[in-house]
Design a protein around this motif. Structure first.
Motif, PDB file in Angstrom:
ATOM      1  N   CYS A  83       0.829  -1.206   0.000  1.00 15.70           N
ATOM      2  CA  CYS A  83       0.000   0.000   0.000  1.00 15.70           C
ATOM      3  C   CYS A  83       0.864   1.256   0.000  1.00 15.70           C
ATOM      4  N   ASP A  84       0.269   2.348  -0.428  1.00  7.90           N
ATOM      5  CA  ASP A  84       0.961   3.641  -0.455  1.00  7.90           C
ATOM      6  C   ASP A  84       0.730   4.354   0.874  1.00  7.90           C
ATOM      7  N   LEU A  85       1.656   4.179   1.802  1.00  9.83           N
ATOM      8  CA  LEU A  85       1.480   4.771   3.125  1.00  9.83           C
ATOM      9  C   LEU A  85       1.685   6.280   3.126  1.00  9.83           C
ATOM     10  N   SER A  86       2.180   6.832   2.031  1.00 11.55           N
ATOM     11  CA  SER A  86       2.329   8.288   1.936  1.00 11.55           C
ATOM     12  C   SER A  86       1.062   8.953   1.405  1.00 11.55           C
ATOM     13  N   HIS A  87       0.088   8.164   1.031  1.00  8.11           N
ATOM     14  CA  HIS A  87      -1.164   8.726   0.494  1.00  8.11           C
ATOM     15  C   HIS A  87      -1.832   9.571   1.577  1.00  8.11           C
ATOM     16  N   PRO A  88      -2.317  10.770   1.243  1.00  8.35           N
ATOM     17  CA  PRO A  88      -2.927  11.638   2.261  1.00  8.35           C
ATOM     18  C   PRO A  88      -4.170  11.043   2.911  1.00  8.35           C
ATOM     19  N   GLY A  89      -4.789  10.054   2.271  1.00  6.62           N
ATOM     20  CA  GLY A  89      -5.980   9.442   2.850  1.00  6.62           C
ATOM     21  C   GLY A  89      -5.731   8.100   3.488  1.00  6.62           C
ATOM     22  N   THR A  90      -4.454   7.755   3.716  1.00  7.54           N
ATOM     23  CA  THR A  90      -4.150   6.449   4.305  1.00  7.54           C
ATOM     24  C   THR A  90      -4.980   6.224   5.567  1.00  7.54           C
ATOM     25  N   PRO A  91      -5.455   5.000   5.816  1.00  2.53           N
ATOM     26  CA  PRO A  91      -6.371   4.755   6.943  1.00  2.53           C
ATOM     27  C   PRO A  91      -5.843   5.289   8.268  1.00  2.53           C
ATOM     28  N   SER A  92      -6.772   5.724   9.104  1.00  2.00           N
ATOM     29  CA  SER A  92      -6.414   6.268  10.415  1.00  2.00           C
ATOM     30  C   SER A  92      -7.488   5.885  11.420  1.00  2.00           C
ATOM     31  N   ALA A  93      -7.186   6.107  12.690  1.00  2.00           N
ATOM     32  CA  ALA A  93      -8.147   5.762  13.733  1.00  2.00           C
ATOM     33  C   ALA A  93      -7.907   6.603  14.971  1.00  2.00           C
ATOM     34  N   ALA A  94      -9.002   6.904  15.663  1.00  2.00           N
ATOM     35  CA  ALA A  94      -8.922   7.477  17.004  1.00  2.00           C
ATOM     36  C   ALA A  94      -8.694   6.329  17.981  1.00  2.00           C
ATOM     37  N   VAL A  95      -8.029   6.623  19.106  1.00  2.00           N
ATOM     38  CA  VAL A  95      -7.574   5.572  20.014  1.00  2.00           C
ATOM     39  C   VAL A  95      -7.903   5.918  21.464  1.00  2.00           C
ATOM     40  N   ALA A  96      -8.419   4.928  22.183  1.00  2.34           N
ATOM     41  CA  ALA A  96      -8.567   5.042  23.638  1.00  2.34           C
ATOM     42  C   ALA A  96      -7.912   3.823  24.272  1.00  2.34           C
ATOM     43  N   ILE A  97      -7.116   4.052  25.310  1.00  3.10           N
ATOM     44  CA  ILE A  97      -6.442   2.970  26.032  1.00  3.10           C
ATOM     45  C   ILE A  97      -6.647   3.176  27.523  1.00  3.10           C
ATOM     46  N   VAL A  98      -7.021   2.111  28.217  1.00  2.00           N
ATOM     47  CA  VAL A  98      -7.069   2.100  29.676  1.00  2.00           C
ATOM     48  C   VAL A  98      -6.199   0.937  30.132  1.00  2.00           C
ATOM     49  N   GLN A  99      -5.230   1.223  30.998  1.00  2.00           N
ATOM     50  CA  GLN A  99      -4.302   0.184  31.447  1.00  2.00           C
ATOM     51  C   GLN A  99      -4.075   0.289  32.945  1.00  2.00           C
ATOM     52  N   VAL A 100      -4.033  -0.857  33.605  1.00  3.71           N
ATOM     53  CA  VAL A 100      -3.740  -0.910  35.033  1.00  3.71           C
ATOM     54  C   VAL A 100      -2.389  -1.575  35.232  1.00  3.71           C
ATOM     55  N   THR A 101      -1.495  -0.866  35.897  1.00  2.00           N
ATOM     56  CA  THR A 101      -0.173  -1.395  36.219  1.00  2.00           C
ATOM     57  C   THR A 101       0.046  -1.220  37.714  1.00  2.00           C
ATOM     58  N   GLY A 102       0.061  -2.329  38.431  1.00  2.00           N
ATOM     59  CA  GLY A 102       0.198  -2.233  39.877  1.00  2.00           C
ATOM     60  C   GLY A 102      -0.993  -1.509  40.464  1.00  2.00           C
ATOM     61  N   ARG A 103      -0.750  -0.405  41.139  1.00  2.00           N
ATOM     62  CA  ARG A 103      -1.818   0.360  41.776  1.00  2.00           C
ATOM     63  C   ARG A 103      -2.124   1.646  41.024  1.00  2.00           C
ATOM     64  N   THR A 104      -1.794   1.676  39.742  1.00  2.00           N
ATOM     65  CA  THR A 104      -2.026   2.871  38.933  1.00  2.00           C
ATOM     66  C   THR A 104      -2.834   2.532  37.686  1.00  2.00           C
ATOM     67  N   MET A 105      -3.867   3.310  37.420  1.00  2.00           N
ATOM     68  CA  MET A 105      -4.596   3.209  36.166  1.00  2.00           C
ATOM     69  C   MET A 105      -4.152   4.350  35.261  1.00  2.00           C
ATOM     70  N   ARG A 106      -3.708   4.000  34.070  1.00  2.68           N
ATOM     71  CA  ARG A 106      -3.294   5.000  33.088  1.00  2.68           C
ATOM     72  C   ARG A 106      -4.287   4.999  31.927  1.00  2.68           C
ATOM     73  N   TYR A 107      -4.477   6.179  31.336  1.00  2.00           N
ATOM     74  CA  TYR A 107      -5.358   6.266  30.181  1.00  2.00           C
ATOM     75  C   TYR A 107      -4.706   7.104  29.099  1.00  2.00           C
ATOM     76  N   LEU A 108      -5.142   6.872  27.873  1.00  2.36           N
ATOM     77  CA  LEU A 108      -4.666   7.633  26.708  1.00  2.36           C
ATOM     78  C   LEU A 108      -5.858   7.822  25.776  1.00  2.36           C
ATOM     79  N   VAL A 109      -5.998   9.025  25.255  1.00  2.00           N
ATOM     80  CA  VAL A 109      -7.028   9.333  24.268  1.00  2.00           C
ATOM     81  C   VAL A 109      -6.384  10.115  23.130  1.00  2.00           C
ATOM     82  N   LEU A 110      -6.576   9.630  21.925  1.00  2.00           N
ATOM     83  CA  LEU A 110      -6.085  10.315  20.731  1.00  2.00           C
ATOM     84  C   LEU A 110      -7.215  10.316  19.709  1.00  2.00           C
TER      85      LEU A 110
END
Length: 266
Positions: A83-110
Motif C-alpha cells: 500500500c501507499d502509506l504516503s497517500h494523504p488518505g491512508t487509513p487512520s483511527a482514534a484511540v482510547a487505552i485504559v491500562q492498570v499497572t500495579g496500583r495505577t490506572m493510566r489512560y490515553l485518548v487520541l
C-alpha cells in the motif's frame, strides 16, 4: 480488569470500523476514520483498526503511549509493501487505552473517542475533539445540508479533504496513522487504582447518547452498570431511527458505528 463490551456497525451492510482488544491489564478501543476519499490502501479501515488494536495490546508492557507508537510502526510494516502509506488518505483511527499497572490506572485518548472515569474526585470525561475544530467552513456547509440533499455527499468529500490537510500537523488534529510520533500528542493521565470506581470507554457513535441529550455522563455510567453496554447502544439506535432525516439531531451519518465498554474490578 473486567470489561463488558458491545459493538454494532452503523449499517448491517457495512463492516464495523471500530475495533477493540483486551488483555489482562489493558483495554483498547479504536474508532476507524471513515474514508470518503481514496486511501492508497488495499485493505481498508476495518483491517487497519483491527491490526492496530491488537498491536497495542501486544505491546502493553510499554505503557499506553509506548504501546501505541510501537503498534503504529508494526501495523505500517504489515502493509508497507502493498500500500501507499504516503497517500494523504491512508487509513487512520482514534484511540482510547485504559491500562492498570500495579496500583495505577493510566489512560490515553487520541482523537474523538471518550474515556469516562468515575473516581473519588468525581467524574472526569476525557475526549480529544481537535478534529471538530478543523475544516470549519467545509464542515458548516455540509452540516447545513439536509441528509437527503443530493449535494450532501460531495460536500462531505470536500470536508474530508480539508480535514486530511489538517491531520497530524501542528495546529491540526492527531490520530493514529503511519507515524508513531502521533502518540506524543495524545491526552494522557493516571489515577491511583483505589480511587477509581468505574470507567466507560466509547466510540463517538456510542457517545451520541450524550451528544443527543438522551443522558448525561452520570446517567451513562448508571445505564452501563445496571443494563450493560448493549442497552446504551439500543438507546442510541432508537434515537437515530426516530430521526431518519437528521433534522432533530443534525449529523453526517444517520447511524454510526457504535462501541461501548464498561470497565470494573480494576
Amino acid at each position: 480488569m473486567q470489561v463488558a463490551i458491545a459493538a454494532e456497525p452503523g449499517s448491517p451492510s457495512r463492516a464495523n470500523e471500530d475495533s477493540t482488544a483486551t488483555g489482562p491489564d489493558i483495554f483498547v478501543l479504536l474508532d476507524g476514520a471513515t474514508a470518503r476519499t481514496e486511501t492508497g490502501c488495499i485493505h481498508g479501515v476495518s483491517w487497519f483498526a483491527g491490526h492496530l488494536a491488537e498491536g497495542i495490546k501486544d505491546h502493553a508492557p510499554l505503557g499506553p503511549a509506548g504501546a501505541l507508537a510501537a503498534a503504529i510502526s508494526r501495523t505500517a510494516d504489515l502493509h508497507r509493501d502493498t500500500c501507499d502509506l504516503s497517500h494523504p488518505g491512508t487509513p487512520s483511527a482514534a484511540v482510547a487505552i485504559v491500562q492498570v499497572t500495579g496500583r495505577t490506572m493510566r489512560y490515553l485518548v487520541l482523537g474523538d473517542v471518550t474515556v469516562v472515569i468515575d473516581s473519588a474526585d468525581g467524574i472526569q470525561v476525557v475526549s480529544d475533539q481537535r478534529v471538530s475544530q478543523t475544516a470549519a467552513a467545509e464542515r458548516a456547509a455540509a452540516d447545513a445540508m439536509h441528509a437527503s440533499d443530493p449535494e450532501k455527499a460531495a460536500a462531505l468529500v470536500r470536508m474530508k479533504h480539508a480535514e486530511l490537510a489538517a491531520r497530524n500537523v501542528p495546529g491540526g488534529f492527531w490520530v493514529a496513522t503511519t507515524d508513531p510520533a502521533a502518540a506524543e500528542h495524545a491526552l494522557t493521565g493516571e489515577i491511583p487504582v483505589p480511587e477509581v470506581r468505574q470507567v466507560a470507554v466509547l466510540s463517538d457513535g456510542a457517545a451520541r447518547a450524550v451528544e443527543f441529550g438522551l443522558y448525561d455522563w452520570p446517567d451513562v455510567l448508571d445505564l452501563l452498570r445496571d443494563a450493560g453496554p448493549d442497552a446504551l447502544i439500543r438507546q442510541v439506535r432508537g434515537a437515530e431511527a426516530s430521526d431518519p432525516d437528521a433534522t432533530r439531531w443534525p449529523r453526517n451519518k444517520i447511524s454510526d458505528d457504535a462501541t461501548a465498554a464498561y470497565v470494573t474490578a480494576l
